[in-house]
Design an enzyme around this catalytic site. Structure first.
Site, PDB file in Angstrom:
ATOM      1  N   PHE A  82       8.668  -0.153   2.184  1.00 33.37           N
ATOM      2  CA  PHE A  82       7.274  -0.393   1.799  1.00 33.37           C
ATOM      3  C   PHE A  82       6.565  -1.234   2.847  1.00 33.37           C
ATOM      4  CE2 PHE A  82       9.806  -3.799  -0.044  1.00 33.37           C
ATOM      5  CZ  PHE A  82       9.043  -4.953   0.103  1.00 33.37           C
ATOM      6  N   THR A  83       5.240  -1.130   2.852  1.00 31.59           N
ATOM      7  CA  THR A  83       4.421  -1.974   3.710  1.00 31.59           C
ATOM      8  C   THR A  83       3.753  -3.031   2.846  1.00 31.59           C
ATOM      9  OG1 THR A  83       2.544  -0.458   3.495  1.00 31.59           O
ATOM     10  CG2 THR A  83       3.964  -0.180   5.416  1.00 31.59           C
ATOM     11  N   SER A 133       0.823  -1.221   0.000  1.00 29.81           N
ATOM     12  CA  SER A 133       0.000   0.000   0.000  1.00 29.81           C
ATOM     13  C   SER A 133       0.852   1.263   0.000  1.00 29.81           C
ATOM     14  CB  SER A 133      -0.934   0.009   1.208  1.00 29.81           C
ATOM     15  OG  SER A 133      -0.200  -0.125   2.416  1.00 29.81           O
ATOM     16  N   HIS A 134       2.049   1.218   0.606  1.00 27.22           N
ATOM     17  CA  HIS A 134       2.939   2.383   0.677  1.00 27.22           C
ATOM     18  C   HIS A 134       4.332   1.953   0.214  1.00 27.22           C
ATOM     19  CE1 HIS A 134      -0.304   3.321   3.428  1.00 27.22           C
ATOM     20  NE2 HIS A 134       0.103   4.562   3.557  1.00 27.22           N
ATOM     21  N   ASN A 135       4.966   2.812  -0.570  1.00 26.42           N
ATOM     22  CA  ASN A 135       6.321   2.510  -1.039  1.00 26.42           C
ATOM     23  C   ASN A 135       7.056   3.832  -1.250  1.00 26.42           C
ATOM     24  OD1 ASN A 135       8.642   1.392  -2.067  1.00 26.42           O
ATOM     25  ND2 ASN A 135       7.711   0.589  -3.937  1.00 26.42           N
TER      26      ASN A 135
END
Length: 335
Positions: A102-103, A89-91
């Site tokens: 990242f997640t 979702s996040h990077n």
């Protein structure tokens, strides 16, 4: 007025048939004015998304923060590989030799599991090194940017008491629909009640049940930090005594500028175990907040990791076929 509206929808989005009418009454303006302002903020991409925000772990997903060390010439390729995973979702690129952060989450039915999925990503991304940094203790997760400048410097972090709940098929259907970005219209929940053939009371009662159980953290708008004027956001990491970690984490979480605060594991190549995400409008403002926190917590070392590039930031979509489709492709490749 715009900033007041943005503050409200980040903190207490009204779960009613006509939420923007309720906001209008609170601010003594018209519903049309609220909708017009929010539509403009959406068009300018200041509002990223307004939806239910669910707790990944409570839904049975396993997740972690991951840091890869990627050579500069391999970054574009690595980002393409990582972002293709539906659980990412996040990077971000950050200023460290572990430069790609990242997640990732994996589905409860995952055959590969989180560690094997990360191993596959590391191989395909040509990672030189990596660390897996799962949450050991969460003190705070609540992105609420201080758009009005009126928020207190510190806030009390409430300890929630979760109620047990047995999820029904209807709960799952509501989760799938409530995780989607709402339209800025008079009745933004109308499509959900129509699709599920339920009434508004049932929808809001069940969302409240999900929130009381800790499955839905809240229903809120998430802003684009930079477009909202918060251009200096640092993931600040701290080396703290593990025996005092819980006590120290609670102190750091009280700062309003801290949106995320976690304890994570240490490794021989990674000495930091307390993570605080700090939001400021300028680097000077963010650094000042970091120093203020540093003056109040016992730590051996600290390091602010500013994001230099954002590669992906989306809300995780739960219970979609894309998770198992990604796994099937990679299971075939490794067979």
């Amino acid at each position: 007025m715009t900033n007041d509206i943005l503050s409200i929808i980040q903190k207490n989005f009204p779960l009613t048939r006509r939420p923007f009418l309720q906001i209008a009454k609170e601010l003594e303006i018209t519903e049309d004015e609220v909708i017009s302002i929010l539509q403009e903020q959406k068009e300018q991409k200041i509002i990223r998304q307004t939806s239910a925000i669910f707790d990944t772990k409570s839904l049975g997903f396993k997740s972690s923060l991951i840091a890869f060390e990627i050579k500069d010439e391999d970054i574009d390729h690595a980002v393409s590989v990582i972002n293709a995973h539906p659980g990412v979702s996040h990077n971000y690129e950050r200023d460290h030799n572990l430069n790609i952060w990242f997640t990732i989450a994996v589905d409860p039915k995952s055959k590969l599991g989180l560690e094997r999925s990360v191993e596959i990503l590391a191989q395909k991304a040509n990672a030189q090194n990596y660390v897996i940094l799962p949450t050991l203790k969460m003190f705070k997760i609540s992105v609420k940017l201080n758009t009005t400048g009126k928020d207190a410097k510190k806030e009390k972090v409430k300890k929630s008491v979760k109620k047990e709940i047995e999820l029904t098929p209807l709960h799952y259907e509501i989760i799938k629909l409530a995780q989607e970005d709402i339209e800025i219209v008079q009745r933004p929940f109308e499509h959900i009640v129509n699709k599920l053939r339920i009434d508004y009371d049932t929808l809001f009662i069940m969302l409240k049940e999900l929130q009381d159980a800790g499955i839905m953290r809240r229903f809120a708008a998430i802003l684009n930090h930079r477009r909202a004027g918060f251009n200096a956001n640092a993931m600040t990491v701290w080396d703290v005594d593990e025996a005092k970690g819980e006590e120290i984490g609670k102190i750091a979480a009280q700062f309003s500028a801290v949106s995320h605060c976690y304890l994570r594991p240490k490794y021989p190549n990674w000495q930091y175990n307390l993570f605080t995400m700090i939001h400021g409008k300028t680097t000077e403002e963010t650094n000042a907040i970091i120093e203020e926190i540093a003056s109040e917590i016992d730590h051996k070392a600290k390091r602010p990791l500013y994001s230099t590039r954002e590669f992906k930031k989306v809300r995780l979509k739960y219970f979609t076929p894309s998770f198992l489709e990604w796994e099937e492709r990679h299971l075939k490749e490794s067979a």
